[in-house]
Design an enzyme around this catalytic site. Structure first.
Site: not given
Ligand SMILES: *Cc1c(COP(=O)(O)O)cnc(C)c1O
Length: 384
Positions: A102, A174
C-alpha cells in the site's frame, strides 16, 4: 466460553454478541464516555477511554477471535495501526517491506520513520532469495502484503515467517485484502496480522479504522502500552460501526469474491483488456501458493487497458462502478493506481513494479454480477 471450533461465518455473525454485562443487550452498546465512576477507593475495570472502553473492547475481542490471536488493538485508521506497530522498534532498526505494498505504508516508513533512524528496504517478497539478501544485523520487522496492492501478487507467507524468525525479526502481514475469513496470518506463522479495518471488515465505506492482532501475549502487552501512550485509538461510535459491519463480513466476502472471480474471467477474454491480475488467474505457481495459505481468492482485481491513454474516457464511461479510492465496501469502486493510490511511489519505481498508466484496480462489491459486467463491457467498448 466460546467454542474455538466455530466456523468464521459463525464467529463473524456473533461479533460483539453476549458482551453486555449490564443488561445482556444482544448488540454491544455504544459506551460514549470518556471516564468512569470509581466503584470504591480503587479504579474499576474501566477508568479512561483512551486506555480502554467497553465498546472498543468488545470489537477488539471479536477481531481477536476471528484471527485466533492473544490480543487485538483497534486504531483510528489502518495507518495508525501500522504506525503503532513500527513504534515497537528502536532507532537504528531496519524494516523489510513488500515492494508493491500500500502506498501509505511506503510513505510512513520513508517520510516519517526514516528521520527517526528506522531504515527500510522495499523488497520483492515473492522471491525468497531477494528477501534473504535484504536482511541485515538490525532487521527487526518484515511487513508483507499478500495478495499485494494493486498487482495481487502472492507471497509465500509460511516461508517468510520462518525466514524472519531465523533472523530474529518479527513478521507482520497486512491482511486487509483477505481478512481472517479467507487467510489467518497467525496460523501461517506471522507474529502480527494488521488491517485497514476501513475496508472489508467495516465494509460499508462509512468508517475509518485499523486493527492489529498479536500472536503472543507479550507483544500484545507492549503494543497495548504503546497505544495507550500514543493515543491513536478508535472511538466508541466507530468501534460500534465496525462491529455492525463485521457481522456480515463472511457473507459479503462470499458474494464479492464470486462476483470478482466471474469478472476477472470476463475481463481476461475482453479484446480491450491486455492483462488481468487476480489470485486464481495469475500463474499456476502463484495460484497454487494462494490455495495453500488462503481459503479463497478475494474480491480485488486489476487489469491493463489495451490503450493506456484512454483511462479517463474509460472511467467517465462507467455508469454503475464509481471512480473512487478505497476498497472492500459493498459498492464497486475503481481506481487508477498510477495517479491515485500509488502516486507516493517515485515514477520510475511505479514503472518498474508494473504500476503503469493503463492499470485499473477494481474493488468488486455485492451488486448483481450481470450489471457489473454490463457496465464494464459498455465502457470498454466505448473506447473503440
Ligand atoms: C487502506 C489500506 C491501508 C491504510 O488504511 P487506512 O484505514 O486508510 O488508514 C493499509 N494497507 C492496505 C492494504 C490498505 O488497503
Amino acid at each position: 466460553m466460546r467454542s474455538p471450533q466455530w466456523h468464521p461465518e459463525t464467529l463473524a455473525a456473533h461479533c460483539g454478541v453476549g458482551q453486555d454485562l449490564a443488561y445482556g443487550s444482544v448488540s454491544t452498546p455504544i459506551y460514549q464516555t470518556v471516564t468512569y465512576q470509581h466503584p470504591g477507593e480503587n479504579l474499576g475495570q474501566y477508568d479512561y477511554s483512551r486506555t480502554e472502553n467497553p465498546t472498543r473492547h468488545s470489537a477488539q475481542e471479536a477481531i481477536n477471535r476471528l484471527d485466533g490471536g492473544a490480543g487485538a488493538l483497534l486504531y483510528g485508521s489502518g495507518m495508525a495501526a501500522l504506525t503503532a506497530l513500527v513504534h515497537m522498534l528502536h532507532q537504528g532498526d531496519h524494516v523489510i517491506v513488500t515492494d508493491d505494498a500500500y502506498g501509505g505504508t511506503y510513505r510512513l516508513l520513508v517520510d516519517v520513520f526514516a528521520k527517526f533512524g528506522i531504515r527500510s528496504s522495499m523488497v520483492n517478497t515473492r522471491q525468497l532469495d531477494a528477501v534473504e539478501r535484504a536482511f541485515t544485523d538490525t532487521t527487526r520487522l518484515v511487513i508483507a502484503e499478500s495478495p499485494s496492492n494493486p498487482l495481487l501478487q502472492v507471497s509465500p507467507l509460511r516461508a517468510l515467517a520462518e525466514m524472519a524468525h531465523a533472523h530474529g525479526a518479527k513478521l507482520a502481514i497486512d491482511n486487509t485484502f483477505m481478512t481472517a475469513v479467507r487467510q489467518r496470518p497467525l496460523d501461517l506463522g506471522a507474529d502480527f496480522a494488521v488491517y485497514s479495518a476501513t475496508k472489508y471488515m467495516a465494509g460499508h465505506n462509512d468508517v475509518l479504522a485499523g486493527a492489529t492482532v498479536c500472536r503472543y501475549a507479550e507483544d500484545y502487552a507492549q503494543l497495548n502500552e504503546l497505544t495507550n501512550a500514543t493515543g491513536s485509538i478508535l472511538g466508541p461510535w466507530d468501534a460500534w460501526l465496525l462491529l455492525r459491519g463485521l457481522k456480515t463480513l463472511a457473507i459479503r466476502m462470499d458474494r464479492q469474491e464470486a462476483n470478482a472471480a466471474a469478472i476477472a474471467a470476463f475481463l481476461a477474454r475482453h479484446p480491450r483488456v491486455q492483462r488481468v491480475f487476480y489470485p486464481g488467474l495469475n500463474s499456476p505457481e502463484q495460484d497454487a501458493l494462494q490455495k495453500s495459505q488462503a481459503s479463497g481468492t478475494g474480491a480485488m482485481l486489476s487489469f491493463v487497458l489495451d490503450d493506456p491513454n484512454r483511462y479517463i474516457d474509460f472511467m467517465n464511461a462507467l455508469q454503475l462502478i464509481l471512480p473512487a479510492v478505497s476498497l472492500g465496501g459493498v459498492e464497486s469502486l475503481i481506481t487508477h493506481p498510477f495517479n491515485e493510490t500509488h502516486r507516493e511511489l517515485p515514477e520510475e519505481v511505479r514503472w518498474q513494479l508494473g504500476i503503469i498508466p493503463g492499470l485499473m484496480r477494481l474493488s468488486v462489491g455485492i451488486e448483481h454480477v450481470d450489471d457489473l459486467m454490463a457496465d464494464l463491457d459498455q465502457a470498454l467498448n466505448s473506447l473503440s
